[in-house]
Every structure is written in C-alpha cells, then in structure tokens.
Scaffold this motif. Sequence first.
Motif, PDB file in Angstrom:
ATOM      1  N   ILE A 288     -36.082  -4.167 -91.360  1.00 15.96           N
ATOM      2  CA  ILE A 288     -36.928  -5.400 -91.693  1.00 15.96           C
ATOM      3  C   ILE A 288     -37.399  -5.137 -92.957  1.00 15.96           C
ATOM      4  O   ILE A 288     -37.216  -6.001 -94.451  1.00 15.96           O
ATOM      5  N   ILE A 396     -38.073  -9.567 -86.428  1.00 15.03           N
ATOM      6  CA  ILE A 396     -39.320  -9.232 -86.477  1.00 15.03           C
ATOM      7  C   ILE A 396     -38.836  -9.811 -84.695  1.00 15.03           C
ATOM      8  O   ILE A 396     -40.272  -9.385 -84.037  1.00 15.03           O
ATOM      9  N   LYS A 400     -41.511  -8.310 -81.554  1.00 11.90           N
ATOM     10  CA  LYS A 400     -42.089  -9.417 -80.892  1.00 11.90           C
ATOM     11  C   LYS A 400     -42.015  -8.687 -79.739  1.00 11.90           C
ATOM     12  O   LYS A 400     -42.728  -8.324 -78.931  1.00 11.90           O
ATOM     13  N   ILE A 419     -48.077  -8.676 -84.633  1.00 11.05           N
ATOM     14  CA  ILE A 419     -46.634  -9.016 -84.761  1.00 11.05           C
ATOM     15  C   ILE A 419     -46.001 -11.127 -85.003  1.00 11.05           C
ATOM     16  O   ILE A 419     -45.284 -10.832 -85.161  1.00 11.05           O
ATOM     17  N   ALA A 422     -46.574 -12.328 -87.999  1.00 14.88           N
ATOM     18  CA  ALA A 422     -45.290 -11.943 -89.237  1.00 14.88           C
ATOM     19  C   ALA A 422     -43.627 -12.654 -88.793  1.00 14.88           C
ATOM     20  O   ALA A 422     -43.435 -13.240 -89.659  1.00 14.88           O
ATOM     21  N   THR A 423     -44.228 -13.388 -87.334  1.00 12.19           N
ATOM     22  CA  THR A 423     -42.641 -13.754 -87.029  1.00 12.19           C
ATOM     23  C   THR A 423     -43.255 -14.901 -87.572  1.00 12.19           C
ATOM     24  O   THR A 423     -42.161 -16.070 -87.917  1.00 12.19           O
ATOM     25  N   PHE A 543     -46.792  -8.668 -92.189  1.00 13.32           N
ATOM     26  CA  PHE A 543     -45.479  -7.609 -91.716  1.00 13.32           C
ATOM     27  C   PHE A 543     -45.939  -5.805 -92.216  1.00 13.32           C
ATOM     28  O   PHE A 543     -46.352  -4.975 -91.238  1.00 13.32           O
ATOM     29  N   SER A 547     -47.444  -3.018 -88.931  1.00 14.29           N
ATOM     30  CA  SER A 547     -46.598  -2.269 -89.779  1.00 14.29           C
ATOM     31  C   SER A 547     -47.473  -1.000 -89.515  1.00 14.29           C
ATOM     32  O   SER A 547     -47.270   0.266 -89.371  1.00 14.29           O
TER      33      SER A 547
END
Length: 766
Positions: A288, A396, A400, A419, A422-423, A543, A547
């Motif tokens: 990613i 991503i 998830k 997550i 971010a998705t 993200f 992370s």
Amino acid sequence: MEAEEAQVTIPFQLQFDKPIASQIKIAEWNPEKDLLAMVTEDSKILLHRFNWQRLWTVSPGRCITSLCWRPDGKAIAVGLEDGTISLHDVENGKLLRSIKSHSVAVVCLNWEEDGQPLGDESDNILTYEDRTPRFFPPAPRVPRMPGLGAGDAGFMEDTEDSFRELSNSSRQRFNILCSGDKDGSICFSIFGIFPIGKINIHKFSMCAPCLDKNTTYQRMNASIYKVALSKNLCELIVLSFGELVELKGNSSQKHDSSGGLHCLLLDTSIFRNRKNELHQVAQQASNIEDLIEVVRASLSLMYKQWSDAMHTFHEKFDLLPPLIIDHGLQSSPQEEFLSLLFGARTSPPVHQFLVSSLGEMGLKRVAKAVDSAGKELHLIICEHLQPAVEILGFRIGELKGLSRWRARYQSIGLDEKLINDATEKAGMLLVQVERFLRVLAGVTHQFQNFFAWLARCIKLLMSEPSDQLPSFNSELIVIFLKFLYGHDPVRQLLENSEVNQNIDIDLDTMQRVEELVKFGGFSDTEYLRRSLATEFNQMEHSFQIASLMPFTTVSKKIHCEDLQPLYPVPWSPTLASFNVPMSISFYKDVISGSNCQASRHRFVDYICFRIPDESFPDMPASIGIARGFLHDSSSVKKDDTSLEAVLLCIPNGYHCVDLSLYKENQVVLLLNETTTTSESPGKAWLMILQTSDLPFMSISRSANLDPWKLHKLKGSAVDLHMENGKARCIPHSVTAPLAVSAEPFFQLLEVLLVSLHHEGVPWCIS
C-alpha cells in the motif's frame, strides 16, 4: 621470546595487497556469496569479490555509521549519521528504499530471518496467500517525466524491477531489521521496509535479578553499540555503554561505578508468536505504501504538466486585458470575445491581439501545449493513477478483512474502525479519480473548440480562406467563456492547498449522495466538495493512523527482560563515544534427549568484548567472553546459573585491535605488537580460539552482590600463548576492521580482511 614465537607461529599466505584511496572503517562479508562490502572513511560503499574485482561504488553523500547484509545476501542496509537507513541492491548498488527511522546516527544494524518458513506444518499456522495478483495485473510504476530515458528519473525501471524481485524473495521468510542509535533508541522493520516497533532503553525500568529485588534500576545516558536478534526472533541482546541509576521510591541515586558496558535482554517474542499476522499486515501495508508513492508521484506530475500548459496559455492570453485598457475600454476579455462570436463588432484590441500578439503560430503553440497536457494527464491516469488507486483499495480491503479476525489481529493493533475509515477514504479517492477523468475530458474538449474558433477568426481577420479548418460549436464557446476562461477546474482538483477550497456542487447531486448513505454509500457526504489532491491527503493520513496502531501496539509489547553489567568504566560525558571491539553471535548447541526423545538443537548466545585497561588496571589487555545470557533470564527464579563467563589475558607486548566470534564456537583475535621502532614497525598476529576449550565459570546472580561480576573471575583468568596452530603471523601492524566469513564458497579454513596501518591498504589473507 620472539625467536620462540617465530618457531611456533604459522605465517598467513598473502592473497593480494591492493591500495584503496581511503581507510576502511567497516567491512562485512555477504552471507551467501563471495562479496565483501566495505565502507571507507570518506563514506563510500565498495563492493568487491574475493578476487578483488570491484563491482560497484556508491556514495550516499552523508556519513555512513553502520552496515549489514540481508540474510539472503540480495540487499544491503546502510545506516547514516542523520538517522536514515537506506537499502541498496547487491547487483548494482541502486537505492531501493530509504527510511528515516531515527533522529540521530544509526550506530548498529542487525538483520535476522526466522529459520522456519511461514506456514510450516509444525507451526500450526495457516499459510497466507496474497490474492491481489488473482484480480489485478502487476502494480503500476511510478510515472516519469515525458522525454526522460531510463536512469534520468528518481525511480529507474531497473531499480523498480530489482525492488519487486527482492521484496518477493524477502517475503518467503519472515525477517526483522533491527537498528540502534547513539541516543538509545532501537527500531524494528519487517523486511527492512515496514516499521513495526520502536523502543528506547532510557525508558526501561526494571528490577535487575542480580541485585536486591526491592531495587529498581533504570537505564540512563546510554548509547547502543551492538544489537543481535536471536535465531527464533524471541529475544534481542543489546550491548550499550551508559550510566545505571538506582531508583527507590521517589528518589534516585547513581550507583557507584555505574558507568560501563551493560548487556540487556529484550523480550521480542511478539515477533515469533505473531509472525504470521505481522507478515500478512506488513506485506499488505508495504505494498500500500508503494502504491501511495505511485499516486503521489502521479498527482505531482499531473499538476506540473497542467500548470506548464496553463502557463503557456496565460502567457499569451494575458496580453489582451492591457490592450483593452490601452484603447480606453472597460470590458472584460470574455465580453470582447462574445461580441466577436455574435458578430456585433470586432474591437481594435481584439483585432490587434488575434492578428499581432497571438497570431496563427502562437495559437498553434498554445493549442498544442494544452492538447499535449490533456493527453499526458489521461495517459498518467489510465496507466498509473487509476490502477494504483484500484489496487490500493483492494489491499486496504484485505486488511479490513483481517481486522475483523479480532482474536488474532487485535493483539498486534490492527484496529477495525481505523481500517474501515481508510477503506472508505480509498473508495472516495477512486470516485474522485473517475470524476477527474470526466472533468479533464470536458475541459480539454472545450479548449479544442475554443482554439478552433479562434483559428477561424484569425483567418477571417487576415482575409485568408478558412474552409479547411475544423468546425466549432458556438454554444460550447459561450460555456467556455462563461465558466472556464477565468477558472481552471483541472488545476483546482489537482491543487494541494492547505486552505480548504470547497468545490461547488449542485443541491440535487448532494441530495442524491446523502440518500446513498442509506444503501451503504459513504458516510462522509462532503467528499465531492473536496479536490482530488485533498482526498488523497486524507486517505494517506487515514492509512497512516491505521498503520500506526500496530507500530504502537508492538512497541509496547517489547520490554526489558534482564540486565547484566559486564565491566565498569569511570563515568564521564565522553563515555557515550567510548569504543571498544565487541561481537555477538549464536552457536548451535546439542541438547541430549532421553531414551524416548531424540537430541535437539538450540542456539546459545556468545558475547565477546575487549575490556579497557582502566576497568581492570591490575589486569590490562584482557578479553571477556560470556555465554548463556538468553537462557539465563528464564531460569533466574529457579536459581539456575546458566550464565557463564571467562577472562582471557593477552600476552605482554600485545594489544587487541579487533575481535570477532567465528564459526564452530571459535573466537578470532587480531593483535598488534605494542613495541615498535622506525626500523621494525611491528607485526600482527591472528589468534583463533576454540570456546569449548576455555574454562567458563558460572556467574552467580544472587542478591546483594556487586553488580560487576567479571572482576571476580580474575583468579581463574586464562593466559593466552602464541601456541602452534592457534596464532598466525602477519608481517605488518594492522588496524580494524576485521571481517571474517565461514561460508562454503571460499573452500578455505577462514578468510578475513584487515587494513594495514602503515600503508592504509586492505589485505586479504587465508
């Protein structure tokens, strides 16, 4: 004595004696090939074969402070003075990745891989398959500026190919790169590219087993010198010089003679216990991050391309407003063009602008610039930006799915809510890319129509035929002059401005977006008001937060398990820069089983170090070797004294220049004569000792004893002698470094490199 030693010592066979422009300060053999990486005093990396053929030279432009090979020998990690760790390809020395893990100099590196492949049946862990290649073609590359050949851009095609190959081979086995800096911080990176943890030994507080259990000690003012991760990735040995501070309640007091070399044992069992989960997260997250770089580079290049085209457009068309003012008119350029379009009149400023200022050739140059930029942007979107965003969203989404397996992934900090955010941001980014494509197509078509009309106007004003010119749409020209002539929607979508510039969206569109939330649409309904660049920044930030949770969670699960002071040095501010030879290695030890159990193997840690004369004034020129530190910490409560040590006394008239642990439980010492003259510059000796022949003594760890244990071994210290077969002569004095290798490709007993002191050139001997 010299005559006697000459009879019992064996001279080395000189393989070659080659000059190098600068003194060597670091040297490491490749673990898999006959390659020697060296760092010079002027911070150049040299890679040579055993026959001294130089393969490449790299100069990072900054001071190199540490170096180590990846376990498979296909990449080399380089620590720099500014805290950066760079990863270079062994084939050509090209920079593959650069990570700013530290804020100060990286003084030591250690790269260890798990000996057990992922998905081994004995590990009872399911093998993870990366499903992305099933549904998508290979990930897009970082785009290059048009007209640049390979090697002209920051990311070269051959470098990208090398990095992909290296990353794929790296992920066959789980590995961790450990790095330590002079301020006491240790960073951990999976595959050397995905940061997964960071700790600082200054912040560790613990009750040392060798001291009163009611006494808590904290590391203070420590500088890390060596780190070594165990073969099973469960423990990390740290050697550091620093000061030990005693904490009792709310008071603190420096322990007498607390400055010196300390050995810490850190519990890193999270890497072993959760290696499969960490491997999967790191694999997806590192991919990613690569895709994010593709998106960032694509947007940056698109912005530059379009800005250059609009600069060419405004450079010509900004000449019209001054002409209108000079003729005493108060109209705008749009009004003047509309008058020309509807045939009301051709004003003098417009006539002068079209015929003289702009002209037919000028219009062609502007039209070509805008048309070329539109085509370049469309190409970048189709070949780089859009595929990268699609794959990024899929990866991503894979994270998830993993985050919902809370029993396994919550323990390493994979947060489902973060997550999910971010998705959603990745999905919004994909919608923004689709919208940008439509906007770009519409704007470029509007420009083409406008330029076609102007070309016909110029022909008519110059009384030239215009029959062969392309046709135009008058309604589109009106729209262009009203909405696009003074406004640039393409630049607005690409502009990365700190000030939020909301994009106007009609009420009907916003109402439909809000209605879609009921059917699983994006919860953030304001995304269409944001630009493409802003959406990308929000996705990247989202993200990064997601992370960061595994990074923070894993960092908190690494703790100090044991501490053992090795030898004292009178504390001074210069202790942080104190430098003595030391080495850490792990040797395989056979554990005998019962009648029903077969013998098995374990790895025992060995720590070898030179003891400064000021630490043991009554026993100068001594060497300490300790073993069993890893296994001792788990058995302290059982009063098991598996920690053992031995002191070695170097013969009078010699000084230890460097040392290294070697194959088959051996220690290599590099010695210089201390007495030299102008006529006789002195010789050097290389001693190879078998640790199994040394009388190791158990070190007591009972309470209320002096923490510095090694001085109690002085009575049992071993005096070294230049015995036959254990010492070999070098006809010159030498300086560090000593690089040893025991790989089978040499087909030699041992191979090492030393730098000659009087000539400053490397020597390879066997």
